[in-house]
Write a protein that holds these residues in place. Structure first.
Motif, PDB file in Angstrom:
ATOM      1  N   UNK A  21      45.119  39.910  10.882  1.00  0.00           N
ATOM      2  CA  UNK A  21      46.217  39.009  10.529  1.00  0.00           C
ATOM      3  C   UNK A  21      46.441  39.153   9.035  1.00  0.00           C
ATOM      4  N   UNK A  22      47.702  39.143   8.621  1.00  0.00           N
ATOM      5  CA  UNK A  22      48.025  39.345   7.212  1.00  0.00           C
ATOM      6  C   UNK A  22      47.993  38.054   6.415  1.00  0.00           C
ATOM      7  N   UNK A  23      48.226  36.942   7.077  1.00  0.00           N
ATOM      8  CA  UNK A  23      48.368  35.690   6.339  1.00  0.00           C
ATOM      9  C   UNK A  23      48.056  34.544   7.288  1.00  0.00           C
ATOM     10  N   UNK A  24      46.932  33.897   7.037  1.00  0.00           N
ATOM     11  CA  UNK A  24      46.539  32.784   7.885  1.00  0.00           C
ATOM     12  C   UNK A  24      45.885  31.747   6.994  1.00  0.00           C
ATOM     13  N   UNK A  25      46.055  30.477   7.328  1.00  0.00           N
ATOM     14  CA  UNK A  25      45.441  29.430   6.518  1.00  0.00           C
ATOM     15  C   UNK A  25      43.921  29.594   6.552  1.00  0.00           C
ATOM     16  N   UNK A  26      43.311  29.469   5.367  1.00  0.00           N
ATOM     17  CA  UNK A  26      41.863  29.600   5.253  1.00  0.00           C
ATOM     18  C   UNK A  26      41.356  28.738   4.117  1.00  0.00           C
ATOM     19  N   UNK A  27      40.184  29.092   3.612  1.00  0.00           N
ATOM     20  CA  UNK A  27      39.597  28.342   2.516  1.00  0.00           C
ATOM     21  C   UNK A  27      38.523  27.395   3.014  1.00  0.00           C
ATOM     22  N   UNK A  28      37.495  27.213   2.189  1.00  0.00           N
ATOM     23  CA  UNK A  28      36.340  26.407   2.610  1.00  0.00           C
ATOM     24  C   UNK A  28      36.743  24.991   2.988  1.00  0.00           C
ATOM     25  N   UNK A  29      37.627  24.378   2.199  1.00  0.00           N
ATOM     26  CA  UNK A  29      37.999  22.982   2.442  1.00  0.00           C
ATOM     27  C   UNK A  29      38.756  22.839   3.763  1.00  0.00           C
ATOM     28  N   UNK A  30      39.546  23.844   4.094  1.00  0.00           N
ATOM     29  CA  UNK A  30      40.296  23.813   5.352  1.00  0.00           C
ATOM     30  C   UNK A  30      39.353  23.751   6.550  1.00  0.00           C
ATOM     31  N   UNK A  31      38.372  24.642   6.558  1.00  0.00           N
ATOM     32  CA  UNK A  31      37.433  24.680   7.678  1.00  0.00           C
ATOM     33  C   UNK A  31      36.575  23.413   7.729  1.00  0.00           C
ATOM     34  N   UNK A  32      36.110  22.969   6.550  1.00  0.00           N
ATOM     35  CA  UNK A  32      35.274  21.762   6.523  1.00  0.00           C
ATOM     36  C   UNK A  32      36.058  20.565   7.073  1.00  0.00           C
ATOM     37  N   UNK A  33      37.272  20.390   6.579  1.00  0.00           N
ATOM     38  CA  UNK A  33      38.058  19.208   6.951  1.00  0.00           C
ATOM     39  C   UNK A  33      38.464  19.236   8.418  1.00  0.00           C
ATOM     40  N   UNK A  34      38.878  20.411   8.904  1.00  0.00           N
ATOM     41  CA  UNK A  34      39.260  20.495  10.319  1.00  0.00           C
ATOM     42  C   UNK A  34      38.072  20.199  11.211  1.00  0.00           C
ATOM     43  N   UNK A  35      36.928  20.762  10.886  1.00  0.00           N
ATOM     44  CA  UNK A  35      35.735  20.547  11.714  1.00  0.00           C
ATOM     45  C   UNK A  35      35.306  19.079  11.681  1.00  0.00           C
ATOM     46  N   UNK A  36      35.291  18.511  10.484  1.00  0.00           N
ATOM     47  CA  UNK A  36      34.878  17.104  10.346  1.00  0.00           C
ATOM     48  C   UNK A  36      35.844  16.159  11.044  1.00  0.00           C
ATOM     49  N   UNK A  37      37.101  16.578  11.172  1.00  0.00           N
ATOM     50  CA  UNK A  37      38.126  15.695  11.744  1.00  0.00           C
ATOM     51  C   UNK A  37      37.819  15.327  13.188  1.00  0.00           C
ATOM     52  N   UNK A  38      36.959  16.093  13.851  1.00  0.00           N
ATOM     53  CA  UNK A  38      36.596  15.766  15.233  1.00  0.00           C
ATOM     54  C   UNK A  38      35.553  14.660  15.308  1.00  0.00           C
ATOM     55  N   UNK A  39      35.046  14.241  14.134  1.00  0.00           N
ATOM     56  CA  UNK A  39      33.991  13.219  14.116  1.00  0.00           C
ATOM     57  C   UNK A  39      34.442  11.972  13.371  1.00  0.00           C
TER      58      UNK A  39
END
Lengths: 311, 311
Positions: A21-39
């Motif tokens: 993929x050439x352009x996809x949302x990423x970054x440490x904060x993105x993954x942390x926040x999305x994962x935490x959002x399930x809790x």
């Protein structure tokens, strides 16, 4: 309880043996926040992007209930960009491009309604920015965890050691733990990290799981054995987000509860690698997460009632 | 129940960052039999040595209750000799010398009183010798496990595949599993091995523990995180001996019991690496073994009673 996460919100370009993929949302904060959002219902972020960052990508966060008031948008600047290519074994990767862009002068701003956060996750960033966030919180959070990387050990070790004195937990991978301490044994490395400040240490071992050290105890969590790893990007941050999200949700920082948090973090990471970037973290159901956790129970559970003593 | 183990009984010369020994008893069968001796009262071995092998070393086995009637002594010949040097990380080693000596023409003889063995552990040897042992047992044992190595995959793959059709379990390390199947994913590798014959597969991952595959299930056992690994020689064979010894003792080949056997095998391996060669396996107490198993329980045990569901 509320969780504040800092780190990068970025664009990634990814190439794995399964596609690119050439352009996809990423970054440490993105993954942390999305994962935490399930809790935790209160997942706040503090990060910076340029005006090239699409509203549709910000919506991916807000749709998951993430509070983006602390997400600064810099007009006329570009977002952090990272490009990586994974080798066939999926355990090693080459960084092709790193463009700091807005990160070069990131001055984190803590919105007033973030000041009551009880849990703070310092995603991988320049140590001085991590320190600034701690300093700008009026009250010290109940529990502060931080991630870091080998680059800061190479070029800003003193700054890094200074932040370590202020946090409760360091989450690093095995190679980082070894580099930071000069100890090959992970048990010795964890002890050396305790002496640098953090009372708790998590050492991530990728496909081999993770170790939690604290209170003189060790807990070992496996990774889920998978047939295919589609894209490992963000798995470590997703793990951290699940771990901290679960702690924030339960508001319990006992070692016993950290074990459960480690399993939830591992379950979230096992989802992350199933699709490109954070795609798989956008639409999980509670049943899927609980089923995955049940798989971890089945994977590790054994019953020693049979103990008759050896010969 | 009785266990018959085949493999090498040999002299090793070892060098680790902690020291060196020029001549110490070694060989896969030695480690398997010593480890199993803590579980099953009937530990029989089938192996070959030269007349250079000291009675004091044979006594190390008989003192642990190992039946050495199947240990052939070849007059005028020398025992198998292996010399290795470990690197600083203790995970990689160089083989300095391999002298086959008596192994070149090893023709295994099964004493009559071994014929009733219910459990058979085929330690790493030429596949044709492993096959001969199976063929020379009048009744097929209840459970046959085998080890092997990359060398036989390189030069005797057809022979190896033929033996695989006759056994219930293959125990190999991760690199061997990958080489045998061409699959990087250990889940896929285990599936491919099932198709070659063995209904059960154990993949050993050294400091990262071991995975058990069978009946469509997976069990993950950690290795004990250690401050120091003094000498890793024989740890894999010690693991196999503890595993098979526990199965033989309990006479229970259910998946649930194999999990327990895996933990006992892992506990025995954690002792093995504490001293040079098999020294640590000569004088363990039952309490030491049970305490070590309890450490594994503490290391992996978590309680999900807290399940309130995620958000």
């Amino acid at each position: 309880m509320s969780l504040l996460s800092i780190g990068t919100v970025a664009y990634d370009a990814l190439e794995t043996p399964f596609g690119k993929v050439d352009k996809i949302i990423g970054g440490s904060c993105t993954y942390i926040a999305l994962s935490a959002s399930y809790f935790t219902a209160k997942s706040n972020i503090c990060a910076v992007i340029g005006d090239d960052f699409g509203q549709d990508n910000i919506d991916l966060l807000t749709d998951r209930g993430v509070d983006t008031e602390g997400l600064q948008i810099k007009e006329g600047e570009k977002s952090f960009f990272w490009s990586g290519k994974y080798h066939n074994d999926m355990n090693t990767r080459d960084t092709l491009v790193t463009e700091l862009n807005v990160l070069e002068n990131f001055d984190p701003v803590i919105p007033e309604n973030y000041q009551d956060c009880e849990f703070l996750m310092l995603g991988n960033l320049t140590p001085s920015v991590q320190q600034t966030v701690i300093d700008r919180l009026t009250d010290r959070p109940k529990f502060i965890a931080m991630d870091t990387m080998n680059l800061w050990m190479d070029i800003m070790l003193d700054d890094l050691k200074s932040v370590l004195k202020s946090v409760d937990m360091l989450l690093v991978n095995d190679e980082e733990a070894r580099q930071l301490t000069g100890e090959y044994s992970l048990v010795k490395a964890a002890k050396a990290i305790h002496e640098l400040g953090p009372q708790y240490v998590i050492i991530k071992k990728g496909e081999h799981g993770a170790l939690l050290f604290g209170e003189g105890r060790i807990f070992s969590a496996p990774a889920l054995p998978l047939e295919d790893v589609f894209d490992p990007t963000g798995a470590g941050d997703t793990f951290a987000g699940g771990f901290m999200g679960y702690l924030a949700k339960t508001n319990d920082i006992s070692f016993e509860n950290m074990k459960r948090a480690l399993i939830y973090g591992s379950a979230m990471a096992s989802f992350c690698v199933e699709k490109f970037g954070p795609e798989r973290l956008l639409d999980l159901s509670n049943d899927e997460i609980e089923d995955r956790v049940a798989q971890f129970v089945g994977l590790t559970n054994f019953d020693m009632e049979f103990k008759e003593g050896v010969r």
